[in-house]
Design a protein around this motif. Structure first.
Motif, PDB file in Angstrom:
ATOM      1  N   ASN A 159       4.928   8.253   8.340  1.00 58.11           N
ATOM      2  CA  ASN A 159       4.405   9.198   7.348  1.00 58.11           C
ATOM      3  C   ASN A 159       4.835  10.629   7.635  1.00 58.11           C
ATOM      4  OD1 ASN A 159       3.122   7.225   5.831  1.00 58.11           O
ATOM      5  ND2 ASN A 159       1.298   7.303   7.089  1.00 58.11           N
ATOM      6  N   CYS A 176       0.456   3.133   4.058  1.00 63.19           N
ATOM      7  CA  CYS A 176      -1.007   3.131   4.198  1.00 63.19           C
ATOM      8  C   CYS A 176      -1.431   3.016   5.659  1.00 63.19           C
ATOM      9  CB  CYS A 176      -1.632   2.028   3.355  1.00 63.19           C
ATOM     10  SG  CYS A 176      -1.169   0.371   3.859  1.00 63.19           S
ATOM     11  N   HIS A 177      -0.509   2.633   6.530  1.00 61.47           N
ATOM     12  CA  HIS A 177      -0.807   2.620   7.962  1.00 61.47           C
ATOM     13  C   HIS A 177      -0.627   4.035   8.502  1.00 61.47           C
ATOM     14  CE1 HIS A 177       0.295  -1.617   7.170  1.00 61.47           C
ATOM     15  NE2 HIS A 177      -0.830  -1.781   7.837  1.00 61.47           N
ATOM     16  N   ASP A 178      -1.472   4.423   9.391  1.00 61.48           N
ATOM     17  CA  ASP A 178      -1.424   5.779   9.930  1.00 61.48           C
ATOM     18  C   ASP A 178      -0.491   5.812  11.140  1.00 61.48           C
ATOM     19  OD1 ASP A 178      -1.974   8.449  10.230  1.00 61.48           O
ATOM     20  OD2 ASP A 178      -3.828   8.108  11.352  1.00 61.48           O
ATOM     21  N   TYR A 181       2.374   4.616  -0.847  1.00 61.06           N
ATOM     22  CA  TYR A 181       1.985   5.766  -1.665  1.00 61.06           C
ATOM     23  C   TYR A 181       0.696   5.523  -2.453  1.00 61.06           C
ATOM     24  CZ  TYR A 181       6.401   7.932  -0.435  1.00 61.06           C
ATOM     25  OH  TYR A 181       7.435   8.483   0.266  1.00 61.06           O
ATOM     26  N   GLN A 182      -0.177   4.668  -1.947  1.00 56.15           N
ATOM     27  CA  GLN A 182      -1.457   4.410  -2.605  1.00 56.15           C
ATOM     28  C   GLN A 182      -2.526   5.426  -2.196  1.00 56.15           C
ATOM     29  OE1 GLN A 182      -1.831   1.990  -5.038  1.00 56.15           O
ATOM     30  NE2 GLN A 182       0.373   1.874  -4.758  1.00 56.15           N
ATOM     31  N   SER A 183      -2.302   6.089  -1.067  1.00 63.31           N
ATOM     32  CA  SER A 183      -3.253   7.093  -0.569  1.00 63.31           C
ATOM     33  C   SER A 183      -2.634   8.475  -0.715  1.00 63.31           C
ATOM     34  CB  SER A 183      -3.593   6.834   0.902  1.00 63.31           C
ATOM     35  OG  SER A 183      -4.162   5.573   1.062  1.00 63.31           O
ATOM     36  N   GLY A 184      -2.705   9.026  -1.915  1.00 68.71           N
ATOM     37  CA  GLY A 184      -2.124  10.346  -2.157  1.00 68.71           C
ATOM     38  C   GLY A 184      -0.622  10.312  -2.007  1.00 68.71           C
ATOM     39  N   ASP A 185      -0.111  11.224  -1.220  1.00 72.62           N
ATOM     40  CA  ASP A 185       1.330  11.317  -1.031  1.00 72.62           C
ATOM     41  C   ASP A 185       1.765  10.692   0.294  1.00 72.62           C
ATOM     42  OD1 ASP A 185       3.596  12.111  -2.416  1.00 72.62           O
ATOM     43  OD2 ASP A 185       3.809  13.953  -1.262  1.00 72.62           O
ATOM     44  N   LYS A 186       0.913   9.842   0.854  1.00 73.09           N
ATOM     45  CA  LYS A 186       1.192   9.194   2.131  1.00 73.09           C
ATOM     46  C   LYS A 186       2.093   7.977   1.881  1.00 73.09           C
ATOM     47  CE  LYS A 186      -1.882   7.154   5.144  1.00 73.09           C
ATOM     48  NZ  LYS A 186      -3.152   7.052   5.852  1.00 73.09           N
ATOM     49  N   CYS A 244       8.997   1.710   1.508  1.00 71.46           N
ATOM     50  CA  CYS A 244       8.025   2.616   0.866  1.00 71.46           C
ATOM     51  C   CYS A 244       8.680   3.437  -0.240  1.00 71.46           C
ATOM     52  CB  CYS A 244       7.403   3.562   1.890  1.00 71.46           C
ATOM     53  SG  CYS A 244       6.261   2.800   3.033  1.00 71.46           S
ATOM     54  N   GLY A 302       0.792  -1.231   0.000  1.00 70.39           N
ATOM     55  CA  GLY A 302       0.000   0.000   0.000  1.00 70.39           C
ATOM     56  C   GLY A 302       0.820   1.275   0.000  1.00 70.39           C
TER      57      GLY A 302
END
Length: 182
Positions: A70, A64-66, A56-61, A106, A54
């Protein structure tokens, strides 16, 4: 030319010997006109890579884990030099730092350009033999070509365990000199 330097510390023991190594390096680097940001990996909440794909699958994050990776990933991407300052834990990096290093995946999976950086390894440990550093040194040396980074120096200090033991060695002097030399 001033460099942007990120110092990642790995010890859960604030003010310990490897933290003192990081501080000495920082003094030297700042005296040479470089900008230094120090990040304690032991204070971060980083899950570590689970190979989920996951990146860089959520924008520029980056992940995918919070978690805190990040927050620090952009600092690492923007650095000219990444310093790893860690006590020796079972012949390698302590777990908090290793989780951060594992998340460097990542950058690779997200096809981020992090190549061309310099890296530095500062480490200390209780045993009096330099042989004990073989594991951390080899791990460090193997990750550099994957990232496209080059080694700008290493300082190993054996025979230190209690906080302050490092002050009875030339280790801090060597760390400061390395910081100045960049």
């Amino acid at each position: 030319m001033a460099k942007n330097i990120i110092v990642l510390t790995g010890s859960p023991r604030a003010g310990g010997n490897s933290d003192q190594m990081a501080e000495a390096f920082t003094r030297g680097a700042q005296a040479a006109g470089h900008m230094v940001t120090k990040i304690s990996t032991a204070q971060l909440r980083v899950q570590g890579c689970v190979a989920c794909g996951g990146c860089y699958q959520s924008g520029d994050k980056p992940c995918c884990h919070d978690d805190d990776f990040n927050r620090i990933a952009p600092l690492i991407e923007g650095a000219d030099v990444v310093v790893f300052a860690a006590p020796l834990y079972w012949s390698t990096f302590p777990a908090p730092m290793k989780r951060v290093i594992d998340n460097f995946y990542c950058f690779y999976a997200g096809q981020r350009c992090v190549e061309g950086k310099s890296a530095v390894l500062l480490s200390c440990g209780e045993d009096t033999s330099y042989l004990m550093f073989d594991g951390i040194q080899r791990t460090y040396e193997l990750m550099l070509p994957v990232l496209g980074w080059h080694n700008a120096g290493m300082v190993f200090v054996p025979g230190v365990n209690e906080i302050g033991d490092i002050q009875n060695t030339d280790g801090l002097k060597r760390c400061e000199a390395l910081g100045k030399s960049l």
